[in-house]
Design an enzyme around this catalytic site. Sequence first.
Site, PDB file in Angstrom:
ATOM      1  CG  MET A 195       1.258  -0.485   1.135  1.00  9.93           C
ATOM      2  SD  MET A 195       0.102   0.258   2.290  1.00  9.93           S
ATOM      3  CE  MET A 195      -1.448  -0.036   1.467  1.00  9.93           C
ATOM      4  N   GLY A 196       2.140  -4.808   1.535  1.00  9.98           N
ATOM      5  CA  GLY A 196       1.937  -6.234   1.247  1.00  9.98           C
ATOM      6  C   GLY A 196       2.015  -7.124   2.475  1.00  9.98           C
ATOM      7  CG  HIS A 236      -7.569   8.202  -2.663  1.00  7.96           C
ATOM      8  ND1 HIS A 236      -6.238   8.228  -2.281  1.00  7.96           N
ATOM      9  CD2 HIS A 236      -8.262   7.879  -1.547  1.00  7.96           C
ATOM     10  CE1 HIS A 236      -6.154   7.940  -1.001  1.00  7.96           C
ATOM     11  NE2 HIS A 236      -7.356   7.723  -0.535  1.00  7.96           N
ATOM     12  CG  ASN A 237      -2.823   8.863  -4.108  1.00  6.25           C
ATOM     13  OD1 ASN A 237      -3.631   8.410  -3.304  1.00  6.25           O
ATOM     14  ND2 ASN A 237      -1.706   8.238  -4.398  1.00  6.25           N
ATOM     15  N   GLY A 261      -5.145   3.284   2.664  1.00 12.42           N
ATOM     16  CA  GLY A 261      -5.313   2.850   4.063  1.00 12.42           C
ATOM     17  C   GLY A 261      -3.981   2.821   4.777  1.00 12.42           C
ATOM     18  CD  GLU A 284      -2.584  10.976   0.210  1.00 16.22           C
ATOM     19  OE1 GLU A 284      -3.132   9.889  -0.028  1.00 16.22           O
ATOM     20  OE2 GLU A 284      -1.353  11.131   0.171  1.00 16.22           O
ATOM     21  CE1 TYR A 285       0.416  13.661  -3.559  1.00 11.76           C
ATOM     22  CE2 TYR A 285       1.461  15.653  -4.368  1.00 11.76           C
ATOM     23  CZ  TYR A 285       1.501  14.296  -4.118  1.00 11.76           C
ATOM     24  OH  TYR A 285       2.627  13.582  -4.423  1.00 11.76           O
ATOM     25  CE  LYS A 329      -4.227   5.450  -3.347  1.00  4.97           C
ATOM     26  NZ  LYS A 329      -3.000   4.877  -2.991  1.00  4.97           N
ATOM     27  CG  ASN A 333       9.783  -8.985   0.318  1.00 11.81           C
ATOM     28  OD1 ASN A 333       9.136  -8.141  -0.288  1.00 11.81           O
ATOM     29  ND2 ASN A 333      10.835  -8.682   1.065  1.00 11.81           N
ATOM     30  NE  ARG A 334      14.612  -6.041  -3.299  1.00  8.96           N
ATOM     31  CZ  ARG A 334      14.866  -4.773  -3.523  1.00  8.96           C
ATOM     32  NH1 ARG A 334      15.382  -4.397  -4.681  1.00  8.96           N
ATOM     33  NH2 ARG A 334      14.606  -3.846  -2.621  1.00  8.96           N
ATOM     34  CB  ALA A 377       4.055   2.308  -9.795  1.00 14.65           C
TER      35      ALA A 377
HETATM   36  N1  LIG Z   1       2.704   3.079   1.997  1.00 19.64           N
HETATM   37  C1  LIG Z   1       1.491   3.505   1.649  1.00 19.64           C
HETATM   38  O1  LIG Z   1       0.847   4.252   2.384  1.00 19.64           O
HETATM   39  C2  LIG Z   1       0.846   3.046   0.361  1.00 19.64           C
HETATM   40  C3  LIG Z   1      -0.540   3.200   0.237  1.00 19.64           C
HETATM   41  C4  LIG Z   1      -1.173   2.749  -0.910  1.00 19.64           C
HETATM   42  C5  LIG Z   1      -0.440   2.187  -1.940  1.00 19.64           C
HETATM   43  N2  LIG Z   1       0.897   2.083  -1.828  1.00 19.64           N
HETATM   44  C6  LIG Z   1       1.604   1.460  -2.967  1.00 19.64           C
HETATM   45  O2  LIG Z   1       1.861   0.098  -2.652  1.00 19.64           O
HETATM   46  C7  LIG Z   1       3.079  -0.317  -3.247  1.00 19.64           C
HETATM   47  C8  LIG Z   1       4.001  -0.850  -2.162  1.00 19.64           C
HETATM   48  O3  LIG Z   1       4.210   0.196  -1.224  1.00 19.64           O
HETATM   49  P1  LIG Z   1       4.876  -0.017   0.204  1.00 19.64           P
HETATM   50  O4  LIG Z   1       4.541   1.191   1.002  1.00 19.64           O
HETATM   51  O5  LIG Z   1       4.537  -1.364   0.733  1.00 19.64           O
HETATM   52  O6  LIG Z   1       6.416   0.036  -0.198  1.00 19.64           O
HETATM   53  P2  LIG Z   1       7.692  -0.472   0.604  1.00 19.64           P
HETATM   54  O7  LIG Z   1       7.399  -0.599   2.045  1.00 19.64           O
HETATM   55  O8  LIG Z   1       8.796   0.404   0.166  1.00 19.64           O
HETATM   56  O9  LIG Z   1       7.909  -1.949   0.023  1.00 19.64           O
HETATM   57  C9  LIG Z   1       8.285  -2.139  -1.319  1.00 19.64           C
HETATM   58  C10 LIG Z   1       8.211  -3.617  -1.657  1.00 19.64           C
HETATM   59  O10 LIG Z   1       8.663  -3.776  -3.007  1.00 19.64           O
HETATM   60  C11 LIG Z   1       9.825  -4.605  -3.007  1.00 19.64           C
HETATM   61  N3  LIG Z   1      10.786  -4.102  -3.985  1.00 19.64           N
HETATM   62  C12 LIG Z   1      11.298  -2.861  -4.079  1.00 19.64           C
HETATM   63  N4  LIG Z   1      12.158  -2.786  -5.109  1.00 19.64           N
HETATM   64  C13 LIG Z   1      12.200  -4.009  -5.656  1.00 19.64           C
HETATM   65  C14 LIG Z   1      12.903  -4.570  -6.759  1.00 19.64           C
HETATM   66  N5  LIG Z   1      13.757  -3.821  -7.497  1.00 19.64           N
HETATM   67  N6  LIG Z   1      12.704  -5.877  -7.056  1.00 19.64           N
HETATM   68  C15 LIG Z   1      11.856  -6.629  -6.314  1.00 19.64           C
HETATM   69  N7  LIG Z   1      11.140  -6.161  -5.266  1.00 19.64           N
HETATM   70  C16 LIG Z   1      11.316  -4.870  -4.941  1.00 19.64           C
HETATM   71  C17 LIG Z   1      10.403  -4.517  -1.611  1.00 19.64           C
HETATM   72  O11 LIG Z   1      11.208  -5.640  -1.362  1.00 19.64           O
HETATM   73  P3  LIG Z   1      12.376  -5.588  -0.245  1.00 19.64           P
HETATM   74  O12 LIG Z   1      11.713  -5.874   1.069  1.00 19.64           O
HETATM   75  O13 LIG Z   1      13.310  -6.645  -0.681  1.00 19.64           O
HETATM   76  O14 LIG Z   1      12.977  -4.209  -0.320  1.00 19.64           O
HETATM   77  C18 LIG Z   1       9.109  -4.478  -0.788  1.00 19.64           C
HETATM   78  O15 LIG Z   1       8.524  -5.745  -0.696  1.00 19.64           O
HETATM   79  C19 LIG Z   1       3.651   0.917  -3.973  1.00 19.64           C
HETATM   80  O16 LIG Z   1       3.279   0.882  -5.318  1.00 19.64           O
HETATM   81  C20 LIG Z   1       2.976   2.074  -3.263  1.00 19.64           C
HETATM   82  O17 LIG Z   1       2.872   3.216  -4.067  1.00 19.64           O
HETATM   83  C21 LIG Z   1       1.561   2.474  -0.678  1.00 19.64           C
END
Ligand SMILES: NC(=O)c1ccc[n+]([C@@H]2O[C@H](COP(=O)([O-])OP(=O)(O)OC[C@H]3O[C@@H](n4cnc5c(N)ncnc54)[C@H](OP(=O)(O)O)[C@@H]3O)[C@@H](O)[C@H]2O)c1
Length: 300
Positions: free
Chosen positions: A12-13, A178-179, A126, A182-183, A175, A31-32, A73
């Site tokens: 996402m980010g 919304h989820n 999204g 979605e389920y 949100k 990012n970590r 989260a």
């Molecule tokens: N994917 C979706 O469809 C979606 C949609 C809406 C909202 N979200 C929400 O958005 C958020 C991010 O989701 P994502 O899909 O982008 O997840 P992701 O691809 O798994 O990325 C997780 C991010 O968090 C970092 N992270 C994980 N553990 C960490 C730790 N212990 N310390 C520091 N950084 C850490 C990771 O860093 P590294 O790169 O170093 O691992 C990465 O930048 C979540 O809360 C998720 O629920 C996701």
Amino acid sequence: MGKIGMVGLGRMGFDMSQRLLKKGHKVIAYNRSPDKVREIAKKGASAAFSIEELVGKLGDGKDRRIVWLMLPAGEVTEKMIRKLLGLLKKGDVIVDGANAFYKEAEKHGKLCEKKGILFFDCGVSGGTHGLERGYTLMIGGSKKAFKYIEPFCRSLSPKKGYGYFGETGKGHYVKSVHNIVEYVYLQGLAEGVELLDKRNIDLKKATEVWGPASVINSWLLDLTNTALKKPDFKKIGTKIDSVTISELMKTKNSVKGFTPAFDSSVKVRKSKGKEEKKFKLGKKTIAAVRREFGGHKVRK
Ligand SMILES: NC(=O)c1ccc[n+]([C@@H]2O[C@H](COP(=O)([O-])OP(=O)(O)OC[C@H]3O[C@@H](n4cnc5c(N)ncnc54)[C@H](OP(=O)(O)O)[C@@H]3O)[C@@H](O)[C@H]2O)c1
């Protein structure tokens, strides 16, 4: 255009940063894992290899600093908020975009308030298509201060695709709802696939024909069709990698919500053994569609 710090360059980010850059904002990204920081720097972001560096690059606090978190989260987000509280000053802003329980946001809002830091909880939807399609944003926090983050929300979302819903907690609450929807949608589509298969109906054809004009046409239906067409569909397992079930159950229980369809979908997702066998194709379908919209892992 504004300046913003993005913390967390996952699925996402990273793309949210890219979208903000494309719209002309200045993004400072941390990012970590440093590889992702180097990668986003190639797209025009300013690289930060620590949270201290990110805050420093946002300015010395004379201008309002805005930090957007896209982390898992719970503990990870909580730790980052606490760290930021030691680095930011009164009037600065934290936005939490994680899929969190809304009461967590209320707690974080109070923590920030003690230091005069503005906190917004922002549900994001999204998935991995947001870079092109835009992200739906559901926001809670101070109404008066919303104007500080609104330019970024406008750039991240499609037209009419963001909304301010009220005090802290309302963003994550909307949100979660919304989820829950979605389920239920996914469960419905998966039941359709199961039933079609019982009479050897061409699954790809039916989900395609339903697409253009039927009353059940939807993006999730289109993604179901895409998922069924993928060459590896048959190999996808029944495990649905989701971490949100407990958050969503907490949400609906906390408002004493009556959600029979959602409750059934949770039961099906958790099913094992004999129960699971009854809905194997359905669970495979749900896992495959989740991969399509969110890049979620599938087991083979
Ligand atoms: N994917 C979706 O469809 C979606 C949609 C809406 C909202 N979200 C929400 O958005 C958020 C991010 O989701 P994502 O899909 O982008 O997840 P992701 O691809 O798994 O990325 C997780 C991010 O968090 C970092 N992270 C994980 N553990 C960490 C730790 N212990 N310390 C520091 N950084 C850490 C990771 O860093 P590294 O790169 O170093 O691992 C990465 O930048 C979540 O809360 C998720 O629920 C996701």
